[in-house]
Design a protein around this motif. Structure first.
Motif: not given
Length: 726
Positions: A62-63, A106-108, A56-57, A74-77
């Motif tokens: 990258a995002a 949701q990420l996908s 996730a980190h 979302i990755c932060q959550s």
């Protein structure tokens, strides 16, 4: 100074790279969360939480580099959730894992949406190189260079590999030339020996020759030439042998290197299965664990792509109507949670075994037979007398299913028929075993690579053919007196087992004659889809490495033929489709398969002579092979001028011609044939890619007897048309 166009192109490449990397991280998150859910032990959870936290980190970093703030948020959550789990503030629960799965979904969806929109990140042009945590991982089509990775489009990699495969033809060609040179050596050595024997056996000849100095000088020169030729041939043969070894080694190393570049672990296909099983199990109110072993084993990427759907279907079946509901499992004294196990392991030679087993209720063979009865596949009497093995073969028939209801997952009875067909096309096989109340196991054998494999060359009549070695159980000579007849069909007993015996020439329609004086027949025992049939051939030539050449879209489905290959002598020959061949054999008339006597056959009728006019060497070779398999004698020409010259100097029964060719096209050739008194009545069939109404009308106007469009070409159409014309 960078131009706007250059910036746009840079941003497009940057987003493409991000999408590839993000997909890897999301897949790893799916796999990690599924593993966490299946391993609730505290020790296992801690290591897995650390792993998904890092994924996730990395995705967040990258995002951020391409200004994808929604994905970054979302990755932060996710990071916060995983941090709480690491500190022990958040316990594992079914609800937690459900929420994590929804977040990944949701990420996908967001990744697909962001990539499709392809917005221009406002700060990306000034962005520094991505941090180490966000560097792309190695994926399909990448190669390692000095510790970094280079992304290569898979279609480009495939193109390079296909070019490398063509080098095998050079290896086979030099082997052929070496054999031809060895024949010349033997001939020269024999001539030298004959001359030496002649000189020693007839000493009086020397006295006679002394009186004929010119003749003596000529013979001495001849003897010296033969001796010199012998020495030169020996020297060339030695050099050629060294060249053969060197080229063979280079080609083998090149192909091996390219194969490794295209090899990927089975995990690239199986990594999505934990999520698939979890989602389907939850949908059907079942608890199922999935265990996978050996997924690090590597295979050709093309094999993996082709096998993904069959594996998915088998796993879906196991979840839908293999594993029972928890309450049903408890009633049968089984654990509430069902289990599916996928095991990948090497098999003998260049093959791999994939086993998929479940501990569900097994396949009810009585239901299978009842359903097959309703479909008219067998009678009531046949159903009652059928054993378990026969009943299990029925599940591969289209329409047969034991599911009481059709769902979006299964129950249509089409899946396993398609599974076997796809696996057969790969040169593999599938078998199933079931234990009522205890589960079902599927065992799939696959080649590790598609490009080159071993093939056995055989002769049937005058036609050379190739059988895939993987489908040949054995070849042997059988006494004609050992052939028996059962229900008007020939059979032969091999190693204590009785097999149906069929002439391959009868199945393929190839004229052949039998040596009545020979008490033996040559037989090849073939196997496919769990069935065995012995085929009579005229000769088994040898086994060799074979380069597979696909038939192309125009000839994508030619019955009994899987592909083609080029032998060392440059001749294109068909590679037989053993699965098709066995189906054709079972459909052959019983009387034809029973005709295995030592009586000489009647001489076949005169072969019809066909002229194939086609400028494409591939299409020309394949059409020639199809017609020869159908019993025609075939000559070829490269264009209309070449074809007309052959027609004027030979005897032909029919012409099959392309239209678009250099020097003289098919329309002009047809018109020239109709204007020639000698050839005016000769049937002409045009086989072309031109399909407009105007082109068809022009074909009729110039006098063509038939007009076949390549896009809808089938060998049966061509053979049917030719059969009517000649």
């Amino acid at each position: 100074m960078a131009t706007p166009d250059n910036n746009d192109e840079f941003l497009k490449r940057l987003l493409t790279t991000f999408r590839l990397e993000a997909r890897e991280h999301i897949d790893a998150l799916y796999a990690g969360i599924a593993e966490m859910e299946s391993q609730p032990e505290a020790a296992s959870i801690a290591a897995l939480v650390e792993r998904v936290f890092r994924e996730a980190h990395s995705l967040k970093g990258a995002a951020r580099s391409v200004n994808q703030s929604a994905i970054e948020g979302i990755c932060q959550s996710l990071e916060s959730t995983f941090s709480s789990m690491k500190r022990g503030e958040l316990e594992s629960s079914s609800a937690l894992f459900d929420n994590l799965q929804l977040t990944l979904n949701q990420l996908s969806a967001l990744l697909t949406e962001e990539y499709a929109a392809a917005p221009s990140p406002p700060h990306a042009a000034q962005a520094a190189p991505a941090p180490a945590s966000a560097l792309p991982h190695k994926t399909a089509g990448e190669s390692t260079v000095l510790g970094t990775t280079v992304r290569i489009a898979t279609d480009q990699l495939d193109a390079i590999f296909l070019q490398a495969e063509e080098m095998l033809a050079a290896k086979l060609l030099i082997q052929q030339r070496r054999q031809e040179l060895a024949s010349m050596q033997n001939l020269a050595a024999a001539m030298h020996k004959e001359w030496s024997n002649f000189s020693s056996q007839y000493p009086d000849v020397q006295h006679t020759l002394a009186q004929q100095p010119q003749l003596q000088e000529l013979l001495e020169q001849n003897a010296a030439f033969i001796k010199s030729l012998n020495h030169q041939l020996n020297a060339i043969a030695k050099s050629t042998e060294q060249d053969q070894r060197m080229i063979g080694r280079m080609v083998d190393e090149l192909l091996e290197g390219m194969k490794k570049a295209l090899m990927l672990p089975f995990s690239t296909v199986l990594e999505a299965f934990p999520r698939l099983v979890r989602d389907l199990a939850k949908q059907h109110g079942k608890d199922i664990d999935l265990a996978m072993h050996g997924e690090e084993l590597e295979a050709d990427r093309r094999i993996l792509e082709a096998i993904k759907d069959p594996l998915t279907h088998i796993v879906r079946n196991a979840v839908d109507h293999g594993i029972e509901a928890p309450e049903a499992r408890v009633r049968h004294h089984k654990p509430e949670r069902g289990k599916i196990v996928i095991t990948v392991q090497p098999y003998s030679g260049n093959r791999v075994e994939v086993a998929i087993s479940d501990d569900g209720g097994g396949i009810d063979t009585d239901k299978v037979k009842t359903h097959a009865e309703r479909l008219g596949l067998l009678s009531r009497e046949e159903a009652l007398s059928m054993d378990e093995n026969g009943a299990m073969e029925l599940i591969y028939h289209s329409g047969v299913s034991t599911s009481p209801i059709i769902t979006e997952i299964s129950g249509r009875g089409l899946g396993l028929a398609i599974v076997r067909e796809k696996i057969d096309k790969l040169g593999g096989s599938v078998n199933v075993t079931t234990h009522p109340g205890n589960g079902t196991s599927f065992r799939i054998l696959l080649p590790l690579t598609l490009a080159t494999y071993r093939g056995i060359t055989i002769r049937v009549g005058e036609q050379i053919l190739v059988l895939p070695t993987s489908h040949v159980e054995q070849t042997s000579r059988v006494l004609k007196t050992d052939i028996r007849t059962a229900e008007n069909r020939a059979t032969v007993r091999i190693n204590g087992t009785t097999f149906a015996l069929v002439r391959m020439g009868d199945v393929l329609g190839i004229p052949h004659a039998e040596d009545a004086a020979d008490p033996f027949i040559q037989m090849a025992l073939l196997t496919a889809s769990g069935k065995h049939i012995a085929f009579v051939v005229d000769e088994v030539l040898n086994e060799q490495e074979v380069l597979v050449k696909r038939l192309g879209r125009q000839l994508a489905r030619v019955r009994n033929i899987a592909a083609a290959t080029i032998l060392g002598n440059g001749k294109a020959v068909p590679i037989l489709n053993v699965s098709d061949l066995m189906k054709s054999a079972m459909l052959a008339p019983a009387a034809a398969t029973a005709r295995m006597t030592a009586q000489p056959q009647e001489s076949p009728a005169r072969q019809k002579h066909v002229l194939v006019v086609e400028d494409s060497i591939t299409a020309r070779s394949l059409i020639k092979g199809i017609l020869e398999l159908a019993g025609y004698r075939v000559s070829t020409a490269v264009d209309g001028v070449d074809g007309y010259t052959l027609l004027r100097n030979g005897e032909f029964d029919i012409v099959v011609s392309d239209v678009e060719m250099p020097r003289m096209d098919g329309f002009d050739l047809t018109a020239k044939i109709r204007g020639d008194k000698k050839l005016a009545e000769l049937p002409v069939v045009l086989v072309t890619g031109l399909e407009s109404r105007e082109d068809r009308e022009r074909g009729i106007d110039v006098g063509a007897d038939a007009y076949i469009v390549k896009r809808s070409f089938e060998q049966s159409n061509l053979l049917e048309v030719m059969g009517r014309l000649v």
